[in-house]
Write a protein that holds these residues in place. Structure first.
Motif, mmCIF file in Angstrom:
data_model
loop_
_atom_site.group_PDB
_atom_site.id
_atom_site.type_symbol
_atom_site.label_atom_id
_atom_site.label_comp_id
_atom_site.label_asym_id
_atom_site.label_seq_id
_atom_site.Cartn_x
_atom_site.Cartn_y
_atom_site.Cartn_z
ATOM 1 N N LEU A 136 59.679 -34.118 -2.333
ATOM 2 C CA LEU A 136 58.629 -34.672 -1.479
ATOM 3 C C LEU A 136 57.370 -33.804 -1.458
ATOM 4 N N ARG A 137 57.471 -32.575 -1.972
ATOM 5 C CA ARG A 137 56.407 -31.595 -1.759
ATOM 6 C C ARG A 137 55.065 -32.017 -2.359
ATOM 7 N N ASP A 138 55.055 -32.567 -3.548
ATOM 8 C CA ASP A 138 53.791 -32.874 -4.217
ATOM 9 C C ASP A 138 52.958 -33.890 -3.443
ATOM 10 N N ARG A 139 53.620 -34.822 -2.754
ATOM 11 C CA ARG A 139 52.884 -35.871 -2.057
ATOM 12 C C ARG A 139 52.633 -35.525 -0.591
ATOM 13 N N PHE A 140 53.386 -34.584 -0.057
ATOM 14 C CA PHE A 140 53.341 -34.304 1.377
ATOM 15 C C PHE A 140 52.047 -33.585 1.763
ATOM 16 N N ARG A 141 51.551 -33.887 2.983
ATOM 17 C CA ARG A 141 50.383 -33.207 3.529
ATOM 18 C C ARG A 141 50.631 -32.862 4.993
ATOM 19 N N PHE A 142 50.163 -31.678 5.387
ATOM 20 C CA PHE A 142 50.137 -31.291 6.797
ATOM 21 C C PHE A 142 48.673 -31.147 7.176
ATOM 22 N N LEU A 143 48.155 -32.123 7.916
ATOM 23 C CA LEU A 143 46.738 -32.137 8.294
ATOM 24 C C LEU A 143 46.608 -31.556 9.696
ATOM 25 N N ASN A 144 46.043 -30.371 9.773
ATOM 26 C CA ASN A 144 45.876 -29.630 11.023
ATOM 27 C C ASN A 144 44.483 -29.909 11.586
ATOM 28 N N VAL A 145 44.428 -30.667 12.675
ATOM 29 C CA VAL A 145 43.146 -31.099 13.242
ATOM 30 C C VAL A 145 42.704 -30.078 14.284
ATOM 31 N N SER A 146 41.569 -29.419 14.014
ATOM 32 C CA SER A 146 41.110 -28.337 14.880
ATOM 33 C C SER A 146 39.676 -28.588 15.343
ATOM 34 N N THR A 147 39.033 -27.549 15.813
ATOM 35 C CA THR A 147 37.755 -27.654 16.514
ATOM 36 C C THR A 147 36.746 -26.642 15.987
ATOM 37 N N ASP A 148 35.462 -26.948 16.183
ATOM 38 C CA ASP A 148 34.421 -25.988 15.824
ATOM 39 C C ASP A 148 34.343 -24.826 16.807
ATOM 40 N N GLU A 149 35.013 -24.939 17.949
ATOM 41 C CA GLU A 149 34.934 -23.882 18.954
ATOM 42 C C GLU A 149 35.575 -22.579 18.492
ATOM 43 N N VAL A 150 36.410 -22.652 17.449
ATOM 44 C CA VAL A 150 37.019 -21.415 16.923
ATOM 45 C C VAL A 150 35.967 -20.460 16.373
ATOM 46 N N PHE A 151 34.799 -20.987 16.013
ATOM 47 C CA PHE A 151 33.763 -20.157 15.402
ATOM 48 C C PHE A 151 32.925 -19.395 16.426
#
Length: 351
Positions: free
Chosen positions: A120-135
């Motif tokens: 499954l690895r080639d097709r799998f994605r982990f999309l981490n939705v974050s913020t501009d506030e980290v900057f």
């Protein structure tokens, strides 16, 4: 199938609705239903066979492991987060639990799942939705945040999201987890919980209550319509480079006070007061600790690589948002519970 975490929240629910409006790939929504998670956001999908809801905590590794094994999703789209700066100042522990511990548990469950199912690895994605506030904070005239801008979080919320981003990066580089991170600017649109600036102003103005503005109100934010954000996330999920980060902005920098005045002017037109103007309700209150002065997004990477750009003009998007709240006061009443009112009294005791 997609596994979406925090899908009953503002951005998560908008993403699920947009995703299923654009195609038939099913969605599994894992949400703990804390105060800002509202299942009514997805009521229209109650009888939709493409949509499955599970109530639970992303930090529950056994639960997440079981869901991954049962449903075999091709991607995790990770929205679940405590996301309000003011609440993080009063209670940072909840932000550490969800945003840091929860994210690392989710990453670890995804890693273990791919170790069990390497095909499954080639097709799998982990999309981490974050913020501009980290900057952190920009000065007037300073160049906008690029993806290479150093992390300088100034609140417990932004620190917790910065930590989550760094763990996601580490899981990609150390374990080969196919991670992509996005850092977005301030979202607005329908179904946003009325602790955030725009829905709070609409809610208070309709009730004839004071409109609290921190400090001088000249804090600048870049405003991104939630529909534009969802379109960007779809592009990143489909075509984004593994291990990359993408900044997502609305190209709409506005001072907070100007946003509030625009809300007032629109309400003067759509729902006029019997006497006077809504901007008479504006009250400046003591600024919050560590309040960042300015955020701005450089979206060159996502525009160049993936062909995305925002299409919703702020003035039209804000008007559409106000009209949605005017037409859905039943939704507002359903989320502004006694707990919400107690929080407002705690946050703005002088009003």
């Amino acid at each position: 199938m997609l596994l979406v975490t925090g899908g009953c929240g503002f951005i998560g629910s908008a993403f699920i609705l947009e995703w299923l409006a654009q195609g038939d790939e099913p969605v599994l929504n894992l949400d703990l239903l804390t105060y800002a998670g509202h299942p009514g956001n997805l009521q229209s999908l109650a009888q939709d066979a493409r949509y499955t809801f599970v109530r639970g905590d992303i930090a529950d590794v056994d639960l997440v492991t079981g869901l991954l094994q049962e449903h075999q999703p091709r991607a995790i789209v990770h929205f679940a987060a405590e996301s309000h700066v003011d609440r993080s100042i009063h209670g940072p522990e909840a932000f550490i639990h969800t945003n840091v511990i929860g994210t690392t548990h989710l990453l670890q469950a995804a890693r273990a799942h791919l170790d069990r199912h390497p095909q499954l690895r080639d097709r799998f994605r982990f999309l981490n939705v974050s913020t501009d506030e980290v900057f952190g904070s920009l000065q007037p005239g300073e160049a906008a945040f690029s993806e290479d801008h150093p992390y300088r979080p100034n609140s417990p919320y932004s620190a917790s999201k910065a930590a989550a981003d760094q763990f996601a990066r580490a899981w990609h580089h150390t374990y080969g987890l196919p991670v992509i991170t996005t850092n977005c600017s301030n979202n607005y649109g329908p179904r946003q919980f009325p602790e955030k600036l725009i829905p709070l102003m609409i809610h208070n103005a309709l009730a004839g209550k004071p409109l609290p503005v921190y400090g001088d109100g000249q804090q600048v934010r870049d405003w991104l319509h939630v529909n534009d954000h969802c379109a960007a996330l779809r592009a990143v999920l489909d075509r984004g480079r593994l291990g990359a980060t993408y900044n997502i902005g609305g190209r709409s920098e506005r001072a907070n006070l100007d946003v509030v005045r625009t809300v007032c002017a629109t309400l003067d037109e759509l729902r006029p007061l019997p006497a006077g103007r809504h901007d008479a309700l504006i009250q400046h209150v003591q600024d919050r600790p560590g309040h960042d002065r300015r955020y701005a997004i450089d979206d060159t990477r996502i525009s160049t690589e993936l062909g995305w750009k925002p299409v919703v003009r702020f003035e039209q998007g804000l008007r559409d948002t106000i009209e949605w709240y005017l037409a859905h006061q039943d939704w507002v009443q359903s989320v502004t519970s006694g707990a919400y009112r107690r929080w407002v009294e705690q946050q703005y005791p002088a009003l």
